[in-house]
Design a protein around this motif. Structure first.
Motif, PDB file in Angstrom:
ATOM      1  N   THR A 195      -4.591  15.394 -17.788  1.00 50.51           N
ATOM      2  CA  THR A 195      -5.293  15.874 -16.604  1.00 50.51           C
ATOM      3  C   THR A 195      -5.361  14.806 -15.513  1.00 50.51           C
ATOM      4  OG1 THR A 195      -7.366  15.096 -17.537  1.00 50.51           O
ATOM      5  CG2 THR A 195      -6.779  17.376 -17.990  1.00 50.51           C
ATOM      6  N   ALA A 196      -5.824  15.247 -14.337  1.00 48.88           N
ATOM      7  CA  ALA A 196      -5.975  14.316 -13.224  1.00 48.88           C
ATOM      8  C   ALA A 196      -7.017  13.248 -13.554  1.00 48.88           C
ATOM      9  CB  ALA A 196      -6.385  15.083 -11.972  1.00 48.88           C
ATOM     10  N   THR A 197      -8.100  13.663 -14.229  1.00 49.84           N
ATOM     11  CA  THR A 197      -9.148  12.697 -14.573  1.00 49.84           C
ATOM     12  C   THR A 197      -8.630  11.663 -15.574  1.00 49.84           C
ATOM     13  OG1 THR A 197      -9.939  14.385 -16.094  1.00 49.84           O
ATOM     14  CG2 THR A 197     -11.220  14.054 -14.124  1.00 49.84           C
ATOM     15  N   LEU A 198      -7.807  12.131 -16.523  1.00 49.71           N
ATOM     16  CA  LEU A 198      -7.222  11.202 -17.497  1.00 49.71           C
ATOM     17  C   LEU A 198      -6.282  10.235 -16.774  1.00 49.71           C
ATOM     18  CD1 LEU A 198      -6.852  10.383 -20.489  1.00 49.71           C
ATOM     19  CD2 LEU A 198      -5.023  12.044 -20.636  1.00 49.71           C
ATOM     20  N   ALA A 199      -5.516  10.766 -15.811  1.00 52.00           N
ATOM     21  CA  ALA A 199      -4.577   9.930 -15.053  1.00 52.00           C
ATOM     22  C   ALA A 199      -5.334   8.803 -14.357  1.00 52.00           C
ATOM     23  CB  ALA A 199      -3.838  10.779 -14.021  1.00 52.00           C
ATOM     24  N   ILE A 200      -6.441   9.142 -13.711  1.00 51.33           N
ATOM     25  CA  ILE A 200      -7.204   8.122 -12.982  1.00 51.33           C
ATOM     26  C   ILE A 200      -7.874   7.163 -13.958  1.00 51.33           C
ATOM     27  CG2 ILE A 200      -9.187   7.763 -11.448  1.00 51.33           C
ATOM     28  CD1 ILE A 200      -8.384  10.186  -9.921  1.00 51.33           C
ATOM     29  N   SER A 201      -8.405   7.700 -15.065  1.00 48.78           N
ATOM     30  CA  SER A 201      -9.075   6.845 -16.047  1.00 48.78           C
ATOM     31  C   SER A 201      -8.129   5.769 -16.585  1.00 48.78           C
ATOM     32  CB  SER A 201      -9.588   7.672 -17.228  1.00 48.78           C
ATOM     33  OG  SER A 201     -10.370   8.730 -16.775  1.00 48.78           O
ATOM     34  N   LEU A 202      -6.886   6.156 -16.831  1.00 46.45           N
ATOM     35  CA  LEU A 202      -5.936   5.188 -17.380  1.00 46.45           C
ATOM     36  C   LEU A 202      -5.419   4.225 -16.305  1.00 46.45           C
ATOM     37  CD1 LEU A 202      -3.830   7.391 -19.843  1.00 46.45           C
ATOM     38  CD2 LEU A 202      -5.605   5.741 -20.405  1.00 46.45           C
ATOM     39  N   ALA A 216       0.832  -1.206   0.000  1.00 44.47           N
ATOM     40  CA  ALA A 216       0.000   0.000   0.000  1.00 44.47           C
ATOM     41  C   ALA A 216       0.869   1.259   0.000  1.00 44.47           C
ATOM     42  CB  ALA A 216      -0.928  -0.011   1.197  1.00 44.47           C
ATOM     43  N   LEU A 217       1.945   1.238   0.782  1.00 45.74           N
ATOM     44  CA  LEU A 217       2.822   2.422   0.810  1.00 45.74           C
ATOM     45  C   LEU A 217       3.473   2.642  -0.556  1.00 45.74           C
ATOM     46  CD1 LEU A 217       4.492   2.135   4.336  1.00 45.74           C
ATOM     47  CD2 LEU A 217       2.870   3.858   3.558  1.00 45.74           C
ATOM     48  N   LEU A 218       3.849   1.529  -1.187  1.00 44.13           N
ATOM     49  CA  LEU A 218       4.446   1.632  -2.526  1.00 44.13           C
ATOM     50  C   LEU A 218       3.415   2.179  -3.514  1.00 44.13           C
ATOM     51  CD1 LEU A 218       7.175   0.908  -3.827  1.00 44.13           C
ATOM     52  CD2 LEU A 218       6.139  -1.217  -4.604  1.00 44.13           C
ATOM     53  N   ALA A 219       2.170   1.690  -3.389  1.00 39.08           N
ATOM     54  CA  ALA A 219       1.098   2.170  -4.277  1.00 39.08           C
ATOM     55  C   ALA A 219       0.857   3.655  -4.057  1.00 39.08           C
ATOM     56  CB  ALA A 219      -0.187   1.389  -4.018  1.00 39.08           C
ATOM     57  N   LEU A 220       0.914   4.073  -2.787  1.00 33.51           N
ATOM     58  CA  LEU A 220       0.720   5.489  -2.463  1.00 33.51           C
ATOM     59  C   LEU A 220       1.827   6.341  -3.097  1.00 33.51           C
ATOM     60  CD1 LEU A 220      -1.102   7.331  -0.592  1.00 33.51           C
ATOM     61  CD2 LEU A 220       0.695   7.121   1.094  1.00 33.51           C
ATOM     62  N   LEU A 221       3.052   5.850  -2.967  1.00 38.25           N
ATOM     63  CA  LEU A 221       4.201   6.586  -3.503  1.00 38.25           C
ATOM     64  C   LEU A 221       4.164   6.632  -5.031  1.00 38.25           C
ATOM     65  CD1 LEU A 221       6.889   7.925  -2.557  1.00 38.25           C
ATOM     66  CD2 LEU A 221       7.979   5.754  -3.093  1.00 38.25           C
ATOM     67  N   LEU A 222       3.955   5.464  -5.646  1.00 40.75           N
ATOM     68  CA  LEU A 222       3.938   5.417  -7.116  1.00 40.75           C
ATOM     69  C   LEU A 222       2.735   6.189  -7.664  1.00 40.75           C
ATOM     70  CD1 LEU A 222       5.020   1.737  -7.852  1.00 40.75           C
ATOM     71  CD2 LEU A 222       6.370   3.809  -8.104  1.00 40.75           C
ATOM     72  N   GLY A 223       1.578   6.050  -6.986  1.00 48.84           N
ATOM     73  CA  GLY A 223       0.388   6.783  -7.401  1.00 48.84           C
ATOM     74  C   GLY A 223       0.631   8.284  -7.342  1.00 48.84           C
ATOM     75  N   SER A 224       1.298   8.724  -6.280  1.00 49.07           N
ATOM     76  CA  SER A 224       1.586  10.154  -6.135  1.00 49.07           C
ATOM     77  C   SER A 224       2.501  10.639  -7.250  1.00 49.07           C
ATOM     78  CB  SER A 224       2.261  10.429  -4.793  1.00 49.07           C
ATOM     79  OG  SER A 224       1.462   9.956  -3.754  1.00 49.07           O
ATOM     80  N   LEU A 225       3.509   9.844  -7.540  1.00 48.68           N
ATOM     81  CA  LEU A 225       4.469  10.231  -8.577  1.00 48.68           C
ATOM     82  C   LEU A 225       3.792  10.267  -9.946  1.00 48.68           C
ATOM     83  CD1 LEU A 225       7.415  10.891  -8.085  1.00 48.68           C
ATOM     84  CD2 LEU A 225       8.008   8.635  -8.945  1.00 48.68           C
ATOM     85  N   TYR A 226       2.975   9.243 -10.201  1.00 46.25           N
ATOM     86  CA  TYR A 226       2.225   9.153 -11.464  1.00 46.25           C
ATOM     87  C   TYR A 226       1.260  10.333 -11.588  1.00 46.25           C
ATOM     88  CZ  TYR A 226      -1.533   7.239 -14.467  1.00 46.25           C
ATOM     89  OH  TYR A 226      -2.486   7.053 -15.419  1.00 46.25           O
ATOM     90  N   GLY A 227       0.540  10.631 -10.499  1.00 42.88           N
ATOM     91  CA  GLY A 227      -0.396  11.762 -10.501  1.00 42.88           C
ATOM     92  C   GLY A 227       0.340  13.069 -10.722  1.00 42.88           C
ATOM     93  N   ALA A 228       1.515  13.182 -10.098  1.00 40.50           N
ATOM     94  CA  ALA A 228       2.295  14.413 -10.219  1.00 40.50           C
ATOM     95  C   ALA A 228       2.765  14.613 -11.658  1.00 40.50           C
ATOM     96  CB  ALA A 228       3.488  14.371  -9.274  1.00 40.50           C
ATOM     97  N   ALA A 267      -4.523  13.488  -4.876  1.00 42.09           N
ATOM     98  CA  ALA A 267      -3.987  14.560  -4.020  1.00 42.09           C
ATOM     99  C   ALA A 267      -2.819  15.286  -4.673  1.00 42.09           C
ATOM    100  CB  ALA A 267      -3.574  13.982  -2.668  1.00 42.09           C
ATOM    101  N   THR A 268      -2.014  14.567  -5.458  1.00 42.54           N
ATOM    102  CA  THR A 268      -0.823  15.233  -6.009  1.00 42.54           C
ATOM    103  C   THR A 268      -1.057  15.866  -7.381  1.00 42.54           C
ATOM    104  OG1 THR A 268      -0.077  13.124  -6.879  1.00 42.54           O
ATOM    105  CG2 THR A 268       0.907  13.853  -4.799  1.00 42.54           C
ATOM    106  N   ALA A 269      -2.073  15.363  -8.115  1.00 45.19           N
ATOM    107  CA  ALA A 269      -2.260  15.861  -9.493  1.00 45.19           C
ATOM    108  C   ALA A 269      -2.556  17.363  -9.505  1.00 45.19           C
ATOM    109  CB  ALA A 269      -3.366  15.089 -10.185  1.00 45.19           C
TER     110      ALA A 269
END
Lengths: 493, 139
Positions: free
Chosen positions: A29-36, A8-20, A58-60
């Protein structure tokens, strides 16, 4: 598994980096990031998927500032409110300092918003425990009405919402279980998959938009730049300024949380209000940027309050997140707090980790990655997005029929976008439509179609009055604005 | 001249058509016991909302002028291509399908063939590793 697990921590970190990275690149966009990301997250389980989703969302918004600093192009609409000022600071002081005065106020805004999220959601849940289907009906209607009234054209808002809600009627009806509008197609009995619709509306329509306005721009035109005295500028100087402006930051964060909480508003409106207020007080560029960046990140947490406590999305991003909650088998609202109390705590914790640690420390790292990615032409990125949309839509259910839906809904999303219709409202309609129908039908069945029962309980009456006040108030306000602007009738739609 | 008014009218017409269709199809949905409206109620109301909003928008935009921009052919081509995706998926598998759509998409967007081929290859590899090997998506 919990949010404190390694996965979960890795997912949080990678998700944040990906969103950023997505948030920082103009056009993504943030919506495109989540959609993909959704087709991948679906396979990871609720804890890991939610950790990544919180990281992305949160980071996007914060990362939209990175595009402003590097190439004077806001990565997200929420950063557009103070792009000029932030880029000017980057040119005059240093990019590292500009990134610092974006990252730390963003983190402060997000933490203030988190405080309100904890208190506000718990308070709202306590209130919502008194709700029956009558109160929920009025509440959902309030979300729909405010969403329609929040866009510049009421008719366009009504069409977008109507289309979203109509799409959601396909399949078994939520009250009695009768199949509707399936045309004999078994794949439609379960309804149009929300996630496939999301990929079509925000992924495919984005690619089609770029195909229509084929840009000949080779790249984003990112100038080579040296980050320079990173530690001094990014950490020390930026923090000095934040401390000096602490009361203003707090004010902007509270304002941002409140705007984010309102249905139909969101991060971009919060940023515009906050930075405009600072401009009106003749604030310096760095002060305008500070207020804007803290407000838009506080609004992200603010939008989560009604989403978590009542299951009501405040904006497109939370509508997507709620759809994802449902896809993972979790019902937002009081039930989330009753049955998944530990998950709620973990969501708060994930928000805290992103705000307090990842946002300030990851800001610099994200900027380095983004600077390299900005050299890739947007046309290449969009081509890849098309391929990934096809894979993502298929991966949701392993059902080739979903690819037909992808094409049809992609075309619909594209037409709506070209006509200036708010796509976010279609998504909101898909989420809120079934809820409205369900609460209405349940209320009607248990009272044998006595419509007065919607006005018999005191809380229901208050919410009904709120709906009426919202319609009268907003329409009155809009009439006042039109008169002040003296626009011709055609422009007032 | 902006193309937005043309798209606004197209969507308004679509809303009118879908609204009318929803009203028509709702009539064949069953009623509840006692003659109360059942599953037809909500789609009928939505049909009415779309019909009236669409007509309202058409009336409001009756004087607005706009024309298409000329890139619509590429969009139609891409959409027709997308409709072929289920067949392509069956013939060549998931990663190659993704690669083909990336290749066609980048070419339609005006990217040079060599760069488009490279992008298609990268996406194929990514899909194979992430979706097929790591997540176990069939195809």
């Amino acid at each position: 598994m919990s949010f404190l697990s390694l996965e979960a921590l890795l997912a949080l970190l990678l998700g944040s980096l990906y969103g950023a990275v997505f948030g920082a690149i103009p056009g993504l966009t943030a919506t495109l990031a989540i959609s993909l990301a959704i087709p991948i997250l679906l396979f990871l389980g609720p804890d890991t998927a939610l950790a990544a989703l919180i990281g992305i969302s949160a980071t996007a918004i914060f990362a939209g500032d990175i595009g402003s600093v590097l190439v004077r192009m806001p990565g997200t609409p929420a950063s557009a409110a103070y792009t000029e000022e932030l880029h000017e600071v980057a040119r005059q002081r240093s990019p590292a300092f500009a990134l610092g005065i974006s990252a730390f106020p963003s983190a402060i805004g997000s933490l203030v918003g988190l405080g309100f999220l904890v208190v506000g959601s718990l308070g709202l849940v306590a209130l919502a425990r008194q709700f029956s289907s009558f109160e929920f009906f009025w509440l959902v209607l309030l979300g729909i009405v405010s969403g329609i009234l929040a866009v510049p054209s009421v008719l366009k808002g009504a069409i977008a919402f109507g289309l979203g809600m109509l799409l959601a009627t396909i399949g078994y009806d939520p009250a009695l279980g009768n199949p509707r509008f399936t045309f004999g197609q078994p794949s439609l009995l379960g309804g149009i998959n929300f996630l496939v619709a999301l990929i079509a509306f925000f992924g495919v329509s984005e690619v089609l938009h770029h195909l229509l306005h084929r840009s000949h721009q080779a790249s984003h035109g990112a100038p080579p730049f040296r980050m320079g005295r990173v530690f001094g500028d990014y950490f020390l100087e930026a923090n000095k300024l934040c401390w000096k402006e602490r009361f203003s930051l707090l004010r902007a964060s509270v304002l941002g949380t409140f705007v984010g909480f309102l249905p139909g508003a969101g991060s971009d409106i919060a940023a515009w209000i906050s930075s405009n207020l600072r401009r009106m007080r003749r604030g310096r560029p760095e002060q305008v940027a500070l207020d804007g960046s803290s407000a838009n990140n506080a609004a992200v947490a603010g939008a989560w309050i009604p989403a978590m406590a009542l299951g009501l999305p405040g904006d497109t991003l939370t509508a997507i997140l709620l759809g994802m909650f449902l896809a993972l088998g979790i019902t937002p609202g009081p039930e989330l707090f009753n049955k998944h109390g530990s998950l709620v705590v973990q969501i708060y914790l994930a928000f805290f980790l992103v705000s307090a640690i990842i946002m300030p420390l990851g800001g610099y790292l994200s900027a380095l990655i983004v600077q390299s990615l900005l050299r890739i032409p947007i046309r290449v990125l969009m081509g890849a997005v098309l391929g990934l949309c096809v894979v993502g839509a298929y991966a949701v259910n392993n059902n080739p029929f979903d690819l037909f839906l992808l094409a049809i809904l992609g075309a619909l999303g594209f037409a709506l976008r070209q006509g200036g219709f708010p796509l976010g409202l279609v998504v909101l309609g898909m989420v809120l439509g079934p809820l409205l129908e369900q609460h209405f039908m349940v209320s009607m069945i248990k009272t044998h179609w006595n419509l007065w029962s919607f006005f018999e309980r005191p809380l229901a009456l208050v919410l009904a009055f709120l709906n009426l006040a919202m319609v009268v108030g907003v329409l009155g306000l809009r009439r006042g604005w039109w008169a002040a602007l003296r626009l011709p009738p055609e422009e007032r739609a | 001249m902006s193309s937005q008014p043309a798209w606004e009218r197209a969507v308004a017409l679509l809303a009118v058509a879908l609204g009318a269709l929803a009203l028509f199809l709702s009539r064949s949905l069953p009623q509840m016991e006692g003659g109360y409206p059942g599953p037809a109620l909500f789609p009928s109301l939505l049909g009415l909302l779309l019909l009236l909003s669409g007509l309202g928008l058409l009336w409001q935009r009756r004087r607005a002028r706009g024309r298409l921009q000329g890139g619509e052919g590429r969009v139609v081509l891409a959409l027709l291509g997308l409709a072929l995706a289920p067949l392509l998926l069956e013939w060549v598998g998931l990663s190659l399908t993704a690669s083909i759509y990336t290749l066609v998409g980048t070419l339609l967007l005006g990217v040079r063939p060599a760069a488009a081929l490279t992008t298609g290859g990268v996406v194929a590899l990514l899909v194979y590793l992430v979706f097929q090997r790591f997540l176990g998506v069939q195809g």
